[in-house]
Design a protein around this motif. Structure first.
Motif, PDB file in Angstrom:
ATOM      1  N   VAL A 108     -57.185 -57.952 -12.228  1.00 45.61           N
ATOM      2  CA  VAL A 108     -58.514 -58.557 -12.359  1.00 45.61           C
ATOM      3  C   VAL A 108     -58.635 -59.797 -11.459  1.00 45.61           C
ATOM      4  O   VAL A 108     -59.643 -59.980 -10.766  1.00 45.61           O
ATOM      5  CB  VAL A 108     -58.788 -58.932 -13.828  1.00 45.61           C
ATOM      6  CG1 VAL A 108     -60.024 -59.815 -13.938  1.00 45.61           C
ATOM      7  CG2 VAL A 108     -58.962 -57.682 -14.671  1.00 45.61           C
ATOM      8  N   LEU A 109     -57.625 -60.636 -11.463  1.00 46.84           N
ATOM      9  CA  LEU A 109     -57.677 -61.839 -10.641  1.00 46.84           C
ATOM     10  C   LEU A 109     -57.777 -61.503  -9.151  1.00 46.84           C
ATOM     11  O   LEU A 109     -58.481 -62.181  -8.401  1.00 46.84           O
ATOM     12  CB  LEU A 109     -56.455 -62.720 -10.900  1.00 46.84           C
ATOM     13  CG  LEU A 109     -56.458 -63.481 -12.225  1.00 46.84           C
ATOM     14  CD1 LEU A 109     -55.146 -64.231 -12.417  1.00 46.84           C
ATOM     15  CD2 LEU A 109     -57.632 -64.466 -12.288  1.00 46.84           C
ATOM     16  N   ARG A 110     -57.095 -60.458  -8.738  1.00 44.61           N
ATOM     17  CA  ARG A 110     -57.177 -60.071  -7.329  1.00 44.61           C
ATOM     18  C   ARG A 110     -58.605 -59.666  -6.969  1.00 44.61           C
ATOM     19  O   ARG A 110     -59.100 -60.008  -5.880  1.00 44.61           O
ATOM     20  CB  ARG A 110     -56.210 -58.918  -7.032  1.00 44.61           C
ATOM     21  CG  ARG A 110     -54.746 -59.317  -7.075  1.00 44.61           C
ATOM     22  CD  ARG A 110     -53.826 -58.185  -6.644  1.00 44.61           C
ATOM     23  NE  ARG A 110     -53.934 -57.916  -5.219  1.00 44.61           N
ATOM     24  CZ  ARG A 110     -53.177 -57.022  -4.579  1.00 44.61           C
ATOM     25  NH1 ARG A 110     -52.282 -56.319  -5.240  1.00 44.61           N
ATOM     26  NH2 ARG A 110     -53.321 -56.835  -3.287  1.00 44.61           N
ATOM     27  N   GLU A 139     -69.103 -53.982  -9.155  1.00 44.67           N
ATOM     28  CA  GLU A 139     -67.691 -53.592  -9.191  1.00 44.67           C
ATOM     29  C   GLU A 139     -67.081 -53.678 -10.583  1.00 44.67           C
ATOM     30  O   GLU A 139     -65.884 -53.433 -10.751  1.00 44.67           O
ATOM     31  CB  GLU A 139     -66.892 -54.468  -8.217  1.00 44.67           C
ATOM     32  CG  GLU A 139     -67.344 -54.325  -6.775  1.00 44.67           C
ATOM     33  CD  GLU A 139     -66.547 -55.207  -5.838  1.00 44.67           C
ATOM     34  OE1 GLU A 139     -65.322 -55.302  -6.017  1.00 44.67           O
ATOM     35  OE2 GLU A 139     -67.153 -55.807  -4.942  1.00 44.67           O
ATOM     36  N   LEU A 140     -67.877 -54.020 -11.591  1.00 42.00           N
ATOM     37  CA  LEU A 140     -67.321 -54.148 -12.938  1.00 42.00           C
ATOM     38  C   LEU A 140     -66.713 -52.841 -13.429  1.00 42.00           C
ATOM     39  O   LEU A 140     -65.754 -52.848 -14.210  1.00 42.00           O
ATOM     40  CB  LEU A 140     -68.396 -54.626 -13.918  1.00 42.00           C
ATOM     41  CG  LEU A 140     -68.886 -56.076 -13.740  1.00 42.00           C
ATOM     42  CD1 LEU A 140     -69.897 -56.427 -14.834  1.00 42.00           C
ATOM     43  CD2 LEU A 140     -67.725 -57.050 -13.763  1.00 42.00           C
ATOM     44  N   HIS A 141     -67.242 -51.723 -12.949  1.00 48.81           N
ATOM     45  CA  HIS A 141     -66.706 -50.431 -13.382  1.00 48.81           C
ATOM     46  C   HIS A 141     -65.299 -50.187 -12.853  1.00 48.81           C
ATOM     47  O   HIS A 141     -64.584 -49.319 -13.351  1.00 48.81           O
ATOM     48  CB  HIS A 141     -67.629 -49.298 -12.925  1.00 48.81           C
ATOM     49  CG  HIS A 141     -67.642 -49.100 -11.430  1.00 48.81           C
ATOM     50  ND1 HIS A 141     -68.358 -49.917 -10.586  1.00 48.81           N
ATOM     51  CD2 HIS A 141     -66.999 -48.194 -10.632  1.00 48.81           C
ATOM     52  CE1 HIS A 141     -68.188 -49.520  -9.326  1.00 48.81           C
ATOM     53  NE2 HIS A 141     -67.372 -48.479  -9.338  1.00 48.81           N
ATOM     54  N   THR A 142     -64.873 -50.954 -11.860  1.00 50.99           N
ATOM     55  CA  THR A 142     -63.532 -50.779 -11.295  1.00 50.99           C
ATOM     56  C   THR A 142     -62.486 -51.621 -12.024  1.00 50.99           C
ATOM     57  O   THR A 142     -61.289 -51.461 -11.774  1.00 50.99           O
ATOM     58  CB  THR A 142     -63.509 -51.171  -9.805  1.00 50.99           C
ATOM     59  OG1 THR A 142     -63.712 -52.595  -9.667  1.00 50.99           O
ATOM     60  CG2 THR A 142     -64.585 -50.437  -9.028  1.00 50.99           C
ATOM     61  N   PHE A 143     -62.921 -52.489 -12.913  1.00 54.53           N
ATOM     62  CA  PHE A 143     -61.973 -53.340 -13.630  1.00 54.53           C
ATOM     63  C   PHE A 143     -61.085 -52.479 -14.528  1.00 54.53           C
ATOM     64  O   PHE A 143     -61.551 -51.515 -15.137  1.00 54.53           O
ATOM     65  CB  PHE A 143     -62.710 -54.389 -14.460  1.00 54.53           C
ATOM     66  CG  PHE A 143     -63.131 -55.602 -13.672  1.00 54.53           C
ATOM     67  CD1 PHE A 143     -62.872 -56.878 -14.138  1.00 54.53           C
ATOM     68  CD2 PHE A 143     -63.773 -55.477 -12.456  1.00 54.53           C
ATOM     69  CE1 PHE A 143     -63.258 -58.001 -13.423  1.00 54.53           C
ATOM     70  CE2 PHE A 143     -64.168 -56.587 -11.732  1.00 54.53           C
ATOM     71  CZ  PHE A 143     -63.902 -57.860 -12.209  1.00 54.53           C
TER      72      PHE A 143
END
Length: 378
Positions: free
Chosen positions: A122-124, A67-71
């Motif tokens: 990001v925290l969510r 999911e890093l690409h969604t950050f």
């Protein structure tokens, strides 16, 4: 590759590329955790627990790989920021939540362009991996209605824009935070069975999270449809003066006597005094915060540059925007109301702030520390 010279960021890049973690990786990362003693104190990392912290962060990192690409942030220091700030901060919030018998309310104080929205997004994402439901609430979301603000402006023509103290519905903010503090989302989800009479469905109350449409009324803004949720484990409450306390008159007058830009007239000074006085009305709202962090620009004046950059990007995309002169006047209006050199620094000198995140001129993260460890002379 010579493992003795590998950097922590290289380790994270290898992991992101699909290479499995090896024992020496953990040793390098544990040393990295302790190399910055200011940051390690901020997150409670010690020689005794560094290895465990690294293991926890590693597990969380691998759970996020797909999911890093969604950050929302992509930069050359993305992985470093993820490892140094976002992961340990999410873990810290998780620990703080576990010590409560109710949802955690985390305040986030930061001026324009400091990254409040990005941090919340990001925290969510990360807290979701830890099993927590999270909701973001902005100080903007509790503005008074357009009609109410029109009346306020008639009574005080100095309030030419929304934003300063006095333009918010404080009672609404208190009511929303109290409802959220009273929700027990995870516990309700665990015990509620629609086929059982153990808990009645009407016990689970929906909570309306106010939202604000900045584009309404030609940019003056107004309330929009609220977001309906059943509760949250962690609430991220952010805004440009969230948690800011009034300063004593003597300190304020001493500051104003130096005529700090853009405060230059007696009218400006009186506006600053009146805004300071209105902060007293917000104290019951701030008292709902369990924790408070500050996104602290290395130089507060850089927010004017950031706002101009954002406006140019919007206009390049075909959207309407303000001229540089309009932007400067807009930003300076907020500085006149609550000057960051006084009000933010006063917060950092007190005992209310738990964490300080320094924001550099290129919007990357500098120091991460407790307020007591921040050297304000830098």
């Amino acid at each position: 590759m010579n493992r003795s010279t590998v950097t922590p960021v290289e380790i994270l890049h290898r992991w992101q590329g699909g290479v499995s973690a090896i024992a020496s990786d953990f040793d390098h990362l544990a040393s990295w955790e302790l190399a910055d003693d200011v940051r390690s104190r901020a997150f409670g990392i010690t020689p005794d627990n560094a290895a465990d912290v690294v293991r926890c962060k590693t597990d969380l990192f691998f759970s996020l790989l797909d999911e890093l690409h969604t950050f929302p942030l992509k930069s050359t220091v993305f992985l470093e920021t993820l490892w140094n700030l976002w992961l340990p901060l999410a873990m810290q919030l998780s620990t703080a939540k576990q010590s409560l018998n109710r949802p955690l309310i985390q305040g986030i104080l930061g001026g324009q362009g400091t990254g409040k929205t990005t941090l919340c997004q990001v925290l969510r994402l990360i807290l979701g991996k830890l099993g927590y439901s999270t909701v973001s609430l902005s100080l903007d979301d509790i503005y008074k209605t357009y009609a109410d603000r029109q009346q306020i402006q008639k009574a005080d023509p100095r309030l030419i824009w929304r934003g300063p103290p006095g333009t918010h519905d404080i009672d609404l903010g208190i009511a929303v935070l109290d409802k959220l503090r009273g929700s027990q989302t995870r516990e309700l989800a665990a015990v509620y069975n629609p086929k059982s009479d153990a808990i009645k469905p009407d016990i689970i109350k929906n909570i309306e999270i106010p939202r604000f449409d900045k584009s309404a009324y030609g940019g003056a803004g107004d309330r929009s449809q609220p977001e309906i949720i059943s509760g949250a484990d962690i609430v991220l409450f952010e805004g440009w003066f969230v948690g800011v306390n009034p300063v004593v008159d003597a300190k304020l007058n001493e500051f104003l006597a130096a005529a700090p830009f853009p405060i230059s007239t007696e009218g400006d000074c009186q506006f600053a005094r009146d805004m300071n006085a209105k902060l007293h009305d917000y104290l019951p709202l701030w008292n709902r915060l369990d924790r408070l962090m500050v996104l602290y620009p290395q130089d507060y004046r850089i927010s004017q540059v950031w706002r101009n950059q954002a406006e140019r990007e919007m206009m390049a995309a075909g959207k309407s925007g303000m001229s540089e002169a309009e932007i400067n006047r807009f930003v300076e209006y907020f500085w006149k109301a609550l000057h960051p050199e006084l009000f933010i620094k006063s917060m950092l000198e007190g005992d209310r702030v738990d964490l300080v995140i320094e924001v550099l001129s290129d919007r990357t993260v500098g120091k991460i520390c407790r307020a007591i460890d921040l050297n304000l002379s830098d």
